[in-house]
Design a protein around this motif. Structure first.
Motif, short mmCIF file in Angstrom:
data_model
loop_
_atom_site.label_atom_id
_atom_site.label_comp_id
_atom_site.label_asym_id
_atom_site.label_seq_id
_atom_site.Cartn_x
_atom_site.Cartn_y
_atom_site.Cartn_z
N ASN A 149 3.37 3.85 13.17
CA ASN A 149 3.38 4.61 11.93
C ASN A 149 2.84 6.01 12.22
O ASN A 149 1.79 6.15 12.84
CB ASN A 149 2.51 3.90 10.89
CG ASN A 149 2.45 4.67 9.57
OD1 ASN A 149 1.72 5.65 9.45
ND2 ASN A 149 3.22 4.23 8.60
N HIS B 278 4.89 -0.11 0.11
CA HIS B 278 5.49 -0.92 1.18
C HIS B 278 4.48 -1.92 1.70
O HIS B 278 3.27 -1.78 1.47
CB HIS B 278 6.04 -0.04 2.30
CG HIS B 278 4.99 0.81 2.98
ND1 HIS B 278 4.46 1.93 2.40
CD2 HIS B 278 4.38 0.68 4.19
CE1 HIS B 278 3.58 2.47 3.22
NE2 HIS B 278 3.49 1.73 4.32
N ASP C 209 0.89 5.16 1.91
CA ASP C 209 0.32 5.73 3.13
C ASP C 209 -0.50 7.00 2.91
O ASP C 209 -1.31 7.36 3.76
CB ASP C 209 1.43 6.04 4.15
CG ASP C 209 1.87 4.80 4.92
OD1 ASP C 209 1.21 3.74 4.79
OD2 ASP C 209 2.87 4.90 5.66
N HIS D 137 0.84 -1.20 0.00
CA HIS D 137 0.00 0.00 0.00
C HIS D 137 0.87 1.25 0.00
O HIS D 137 2.08 1.18 0.16
CB HIS D 137 -0.94 0.00 1.21
CG HIS D 137 -0.22 0.16 2.52
ND1 HIS D 137 0.44 -0.87 3.14
CD2 HIS D 137 -0.04 1.24 3.31
CE1 HIS D 137 1.00 -0.43 4.26
NE2 HIS D 137 0.72 0.85 4.39
FE LIG Z 1 1.95 1.97 5.64
#
Ligand SMILES: [Fe+2]
Ligand SMILES: O=C(O)CCC(=O)C(=O)O
Length: 246
Positions: free
Chosen positions: A207, A192, A105, A103
């Protein structure tokens, strides 16, 4: 800046042509491990895998996103005015299948972030190794821009379905093992993923999506307010990001 220079900067982004930086520190090793131990103790009974936006109501996370070491690196990328848009704690328990699919972010149903004005940080609280499910990235993949995505096909039930890109990722995969206390910075468009933890200890990572003023191209009103963590440029636009067109 000429049109061409601007275009080149937009394509390569604030982290350059690889779109990833792996030499960033956010805390001393021992401090990171101590925090991880406390979180593992807190969440072991329920095997909690995801905590959303802990920086809003948990002191340890509020402190982590303000780490002086980390913010020095983030400011070098985004400039002096930095806010937290979102945080996401992921605990991968040993022996439990939990793959985060490929995906990017900076885009989902609720947000779209300008990659020139935002950066994702992944902070390791435990050592993240290939066996424990560290990040895999595709350096340079951000240069293709935001890609079509949709919900993943299968998942653990409590977790819900994560978004994943609906095209086959292209390019050379790089696994990014990191020690506790270190962080990975990623362009918001960088592809990633992470695989399940096959080690015998929990793998804990946070994250963080950092934004500069004007980064939120689209942001759902149900998203919590931005949390300024650096600079003075936020006072005039406290609700920046709740508006769809600033
Ligand atoms: Fe991510
Ligand atoms: O912690 C992980 O394994 C990946 C988390 C991630 O990519 C995210 O939260 O966007």
């Amino acid at each position: 800046m000429s049109e061409l220079t601007h275009h080149a900067r937009t394509v390569t982004g604030p982290l350059g042509h690889r779109g990833v930086r792996t030499t960033v520190e956010w805390a001393p090793l021992g401090a990171a491990r101590a925090r991880a131990a406390a979180l593992i103790a807190e969440h072991r009974a329920h095997q909690t895998e995801i905590v959303r936006n802990p920086h809003l109501d948990q002191e340890w996370a509020a402190a982590m996103v303000r780490s002086r070491l980390l913010l020095a690196s983030v400011r070098a990328v985004l400039g002096p005015d930095v806010a937290v848009e979102n945080t996401f704690l992921v605990v991968k328990w040993p022996g439990r299948a939990f793959e985060v699919p490929w995906h990017q972010d900076g885009i989902d149903a609720r947000i779209e972030l300008d990659p020139a004005r935002s950066v994702a940080a992944w902070l390791a609280l435990t050592d993240a190794t290939v066996a424990s499910g560290c990040l895999d990235v595709i350096p340079g993949s951000h240069q293709a821009g935001y890609l079509p995505y949709g919900p993943e096909a299968v998942t653990g039930q409590a977790r819900g379905r994560a978004d994943t890109v609906s095209v086959e990722p292209e390019g050379q995969l790089l696994s990014v093992p990191v020690h506790a206390g270190r962080a990975v910075l990623m362009d918001m468009r960088l592809l990633h993923r992470s695989r399940s933890n096959t080690s015998d200890g929990a793998r804990v990572g946070l994250n963080v999506r950092y934004v500069a003023p004007g980064a939120c191209l689209r942001r759902d009103p149900t998203c919590p307010s931005l949390v300024p963590v650096s600079g003075t440029g936020w006072s005039s636009t406290p609700q920046e990001g709740r508006e769809s067109s600033t």
